[in-house]
Scaffold this motif. Structure first.
Motif, PDB file in Angstrom:
ATOM      1  N   GLU A   1       0.829  -1.205   0.000  1.00  0.00           N
ATOM      2  CA  GLU A   1       0.000   0.000   0.000  1.00  0.00           C
ATOM      3  C   GLU A   1       0.862   1.253   0.000  1.00  0.00           C
ATOM      4  N   ALA A   2       1.931   1.252   0.805  1.00  0.00           N
ATOM      5  CA  ALA A   2       2.823   2.407   0.876  1.00  0.00           C
ATOM      6  C   ALA A   2       3.539   2.645  -0.450  1.00  0.00           C
ATOM      7  N   ALA A   3       3.783   1.580  -1.194  1.00  0.00           N
ATOM      8  CA  ALA A   3       4.517   1.683  -2.458  1.00  0.00           C
ATOM      9  C   ALA A   3       3.579   1.718  -3.670  1.00  0.00           C
ATOM     10  N   ARG A   4       2.300   2.025  -3.451  1.00  0.00           N
ATOM     11  CA  ARG A   4       1.310   1.966  -4.528  1.00  0.00           C
ATOM     12  C   ARG A   4       1.749   2.763  -5.755  1.00  0.00           C
ATOM     13  N   GLU A   5       2.222   3.982  -5.566  1.00  0.00           N
ATOM     14  CA  GLU A   5       2.590   4.810  -6.709  1.00  0.00           C
ATOM     15  C   GLU A   5       3.796   4.239  -7.453  1.00  0.00           C
ATOM     16  N   ASP A   6       4.736   3.653  -6.724  1.00  0.00           N
ATOM     17  CA  ASP A   6       5.909   3.054  -7.373  1.00  0.00           C
ATOM     18  C   ASP A   6       5.492   1.886  -8.256  1.00  0.00           C
ATOM     19  N   HIS A   7       4.532   1.111  -7.795  1.00  0.00           N
ATOM     20  CA  HIS A   7       4.050  -0.011  -8.582  1.00  0.00           C
ATOM     21  C   HIS A   7       3.293   0.467  -9.821  1.00  0.00           C
ATOM     22  N   ILE A   8       2.386   1.398  -9.632  1.00  0.00           N
ATOM     23  CA  ILE A   8       1.588   1.891 -10.757  1.00  0.00           C
ATOM     24  C   ILE A   8       2.491   2.492 -11.835  1.00  0.00           C
ATOM     25  N   ALA A   9       3.590   3.112 -11.420  1.00  0.00           N
ATOM     26  CA  ALA A   9       4.496   3.759 -12.371  1.00  0.00           C
ATOM     27  C   ALA A   9       5.108   2.785 -13.374  1.00  0.00           C
ATOM     28  N   VAL A  10       5.219   1.498 -12.994  1.00  0.00           N
ATOM     29  CA  VAL A  10       5.856   0.526 -13.891  1.00  0.00           C
ATOM     30  C   VAL A  10       4.901  -0.584 -14.321  1.00  0.00           C
ATOM     31  N   TYR A  11       3.633  -0.459 -13.986  1.00  0.00           N
ATOM     32  CA  TYR A  11       2.670  -1.523 -14.293  1.00  0.00           C
ATOM     33  C   TYR A  11       2.022  -1.378 -15.659  1.00  0.00           C
ATOM     34  N   GLY A  12       2.514  -0.458 -16.472  1.00  0.00           N
ATOM     35  CA  GLY A  12       2.013  -0.319 -17.828  1.00  0.00           C
ATOM     36  C   GLY A  12       1.317   1.007 -18.052  1.00  0.00           C
ATOM     37  N   PRO A  13       1.466   1.590 -19.257  1.00  0.00           N
ATOM     38  CA  PRO A  13       0.853   2.887 -19.554  1.00  0.00           C
ATOM     39  C   PRO A  13      -0.664   2.795 -19.697  1.00  0.00           C
ATOM     40  N   ASP A  14      -1.303   3.925 -19.510  1.00  0.00           N
ATOM     41  CA  ASP A  14      -2.764   4.054 -19.662  1.00  0.00           C
ATOM     42  C   ASP A  14      -3.540   3.170 -18.693  1.00  0.00           C
ATOM     43  N   ASN A  15      -2.929   2.810 -17.577  1.00  0.00           N
ATOM     44  CA  ASN A  15      -3.604   1.917 -16.640  1.00  0.00           C
ATOM     45  C   ASN A  15      -4.812   2.575 -15.986  1.00  0.00           C
ATOM     46  N   HIS A  16      -4.854   3.904 -16.023  1.00  0.00           N
ATOM     47  CA  HIS A  16      -6.032   4.595 -15.484  1.00  0.00           C
ATOM     48  C   HIS A  16      -7.285   4.255 -16.282  1.00  0.00           C
ATOM     49  N   MET A  17      -7.110   3.883 -17.542  1.00  0.00           N
ATOM     50  CA  MET A  17      -8.246   3.508 -18.374  1.00  0.00           C
ATOM     51  C   MET A  17      -8.798   2.145 -17.981  1.00  0.00           C
ATOM     52  N   ARG A  18      -7.936   1.316 -17.432  1.00  0.00           N
ATOM     53  CA  ARG A  18      -8.333  -0.053 -17.066  1.00  0.00           C
ATOM     54  C   ARG A  18      -8.688  -0.159 -15.588  1.00  0.00           C
ATOM     55  N   LEU A  19      -7.895   0.463 -14.722  1.00  0.00           N
ATOM     56  CA  LEU A  19      -8.121   0.363 -13.278  1.00  0.00           C
ATOM     57  C   LEU A  19      -9.116   1.434 -12.848  1.00  0.00           C
ATOM     58  N   THR A  20     -10.365   1.191 -13.167  1.00  0.00           N
ATOM     59  CA  THR A  20     -11.426   2.164 -12.887  1.00  0.00           C
ATOM     60  C   THR A  20     -12.271   1.788 -11.684  1.00  0.00           C
ATOM     61  N   GLY A  21     -12.068   0.580 -11.180  1.00  0.00           N
ATOM     62  CA  GLY A  21     -12.952   0.072 -10.139  1.00  0.00           C
ATOM     63  C   GLY A  21     -14.084  -0.753 -10.705  1.00  0.00           C
ATOM     64  N   LYS A  22     -14.160  -0.830 -12.035  1.00  0.00           N
ATOM     65  CA  LYS A  22     -15.151  -1.660 -12.710  1.00  0.00           C
ATOM     66  C   LYS A  22     -14.439  -2.858 -13.348  1.00  0.00           C
ATOM     67  N   HIS A  23     -15.201  -3.783 -13.889  1.00  0.00           N
ATOM     68  CA  HIS A  23     -14.641  -4.909 -14.634  1.00  0.00           C
ATOM     69  C   HIS A  23     -13.529  -5.627 -13.863  1.00  0.00           C
ATOM     70  N   GLU A  24     -13.813  -6.020 -12.640  1.00  0.00           N
ATOM     71  CA  GLU A  24     -12.888  -6.810 -11.819  1.00  0.00           C
ATOM     72  C   GLU A  24     -11.577  -6.086 -11.537  1.00  0.00           C
ATOM     73  N   THR A  25     -11.627  -4.788 -11.307  1.00  0.00           N
ATOM     74  CA  THR A  25     -10.412  -4.049 -10.960  1.00  0.00           C
ATOM     75  C   THR A  25     -10.688  -3.116  -9.787  1.00  0.00           C
ATOM     76  N   GLN A  26      -9.642  -2.857  -9.037  1.00  0.00           N
ATOM     77  CA  GLN A  26      -9.693  -1.805  -8.022  1.00  0.00           C
ATOM     78  C   GLN A  26      -9.284  -0.496  -8.689  1.00  0.00           C
ATOM     79  N   SER A  27      -9.749   0.625  -8.169  1.00  0.00           N
ATOM     80  CA  SER A  27      -9.375   1.926  -8.694  1.00  0.00           C
ATOM     81  C   SER A  27      -7.863   2.112  -8.618  1.00  0.00           C
ATOM     82  N   ILE A  28      -7.316   2.785  -9.608  1.00  0.00           N
ATOM     83  CA  ILE A  28      -5.889   3.049  -9.647  1.00  0.00           C
ATOM     84  C   ILE A  28      -5.440   3.903  -8.462  1.00  0.00           C
ATOM     85  N   HIS A  29      -6.373   4.614  -7.859  1.00  0.00           N
ATOM     86  CA  HIS A  29      -6.053   5.521  -6.756  1.00  0.00           C
ATOM     87  C   HIS A  29      -6.160   4.862  -5.381  1.00  0.00           C
TER      88      HIS A  29
END
Length: 346
Positions: free
Chosen positions: A255-283
């Motif tokens: 949880e503390a490293a959330r931003e570090d993980h998101i930074a390398v987990y692939g571009p445009d992930n905000h489009m996918r990690l919306t909280g819908k379609h079996e995902t948690q929100s990117i935030h």
């Protein structure tokens, strides 16, 4: 002596997603070549965004060689990109500097879409097919079409013949969407196998006039699933010792490293990690037993086994670089002391 077709492949300098490149050279060997027998080889880095025209030399350093059953006496040679001295890693060479540990095991679930004529395979020329529901692990022409299964079966055979730890295939939730799974011990080994598998798939689809769409949300803001590359991970300590206290500290570190993980987990992930379609929100960050809407899914087997085993990070996306994904996960795990009374490292 046999003349072997050696396909040297590497990752170019494009960002945020590198492209696979490849070129062939012919060399004679008494038997299938070993890694130690393969020479360094130069290429024009000015054509791959890895050098300028006035000083364009880059060098390919072989790091893995596998058989290629699609070519007579064929081999695919996975390479790192080096500077002209052949010893200094090129800035685009992420593999050379990642955190690695043979005791850290990674299983990647690579999702992707088949695309043809600018739309997912099986989509009508206008509009959409029937809604999601029957396509996941689907069977029959109306669900999977007439060439997708032929491609994924051929890809499976090529990967197994190459000695890759390819662990399975299935049709995915959206029409034209599929998945394959790769497992490896160590960050470099696991990511090497994923890049090799991606290469074999890209090249295979050429003869079908089909493209692979790796983007994590190619259909945009619609009610169609995006593509992830869920990463299952464990370390020796997680498999052999574990425990609820350690698990909770581990989740706090993630949880503390959330931003570090998101930074390398692939571009445009905000489009996918919306909280819908079996995902948690990117935030946000969350975890839960068998929760496919969480950031990290905790298998029932993990909780039943005194919190020992593996966990699944569902945030990496289909375009992510497995070298960086595995390295970041291992970095976060390494920040957590394994002593019973220790706290999470700052």
């Amino acid at each position: 002596m046999t003349k072997y077709k050696l396909e040297y492949i590497w990752l170019d300098g494009y960002t945020p997603v590198p492209n696979l490149r490849g070129k062939t050279q012919i060399k004679e060997f008494d038997a299938f070549p070993t890694l130690e027998q393969l020479p360094l080889w130069g290429f024009d880095g000015s054509s791959t965004l890895q050098a300028e025209g006035r000083s364009s030399d880059c060098v390919l350093k072989p790091v893995r060689v596998v058989p290629d059953i699609t070519r007579t006496n064929g081999a695919v040679v996975l390479c790192e990109v080096m500077m002209p001295d052949g010893e200094t890693p090129h800035p685009s060479n992420k593999r050379a500097t990642i955190l690695d540990d043979d005791g850290a095991w990674f299983g990647f679930e690579q999702e992707y879409f088949f695309y043809q004529n600018g739309r997912p395979l099986g989509f009508p020329e206008n509009g959409y097919p029937a809604p999601q529901g029957p396509y996941y692990t689907g069977v029959g022409f109306k669900n999977v079409g007439n060439i997708a299964r032929e491609i994924v079966e051929a890809h499976l055979d090529i990967c197994l013949a190459a000695g890759l730890n390819h662990e399975g295939i299935n049709a995915e939730v959206a029409k034209g969407q599929w998945e394959f799974q790769i497992f490896g011990k160590g960050s470099k080994r696991a990511a090497d196998e994923m890049w090799l598998a991606r290469y074999f798939l890209e090249r295979l689809t050429e003869k079908y006039s089909v493209d692979i769409e790796w983007h994590c949300k190619p259909l945009g803001d619609t009610d169609w699933n995006g593509s992830g590359m869920h990463c299952n991970f464990s370390t020796s300590y997680m498999r052999e010792v574990g425990g609820k206290e350690y698990f909770e500290k581990l989740m706090a570190a993630f949880e503390a490293a959330r931003e570090d993980h998101i930074a390398v987990y692939g571009p445009d992930n905000h489009m996918r990690l919306t909280g819908k379609h079996e995902t948690q929100s990117i935030h946000q960050f969350s975890y839960g037993i068998a929760d496919r809407g969480a950031s990290i899914r905790v298998p029932h087997s993990f909780a039943r086994n005194d919190y020992k085993g593996y966990l699944e990070d569902r945030r990496p996306n289909s375009q992510g670089d497995p070298y960086q994904i595995a390295s970041q996960i291992l970095k976060t795990i390494s920040s957590v002391p394994t002593g019973a009374t220790a706290s999470v490292a700052a």
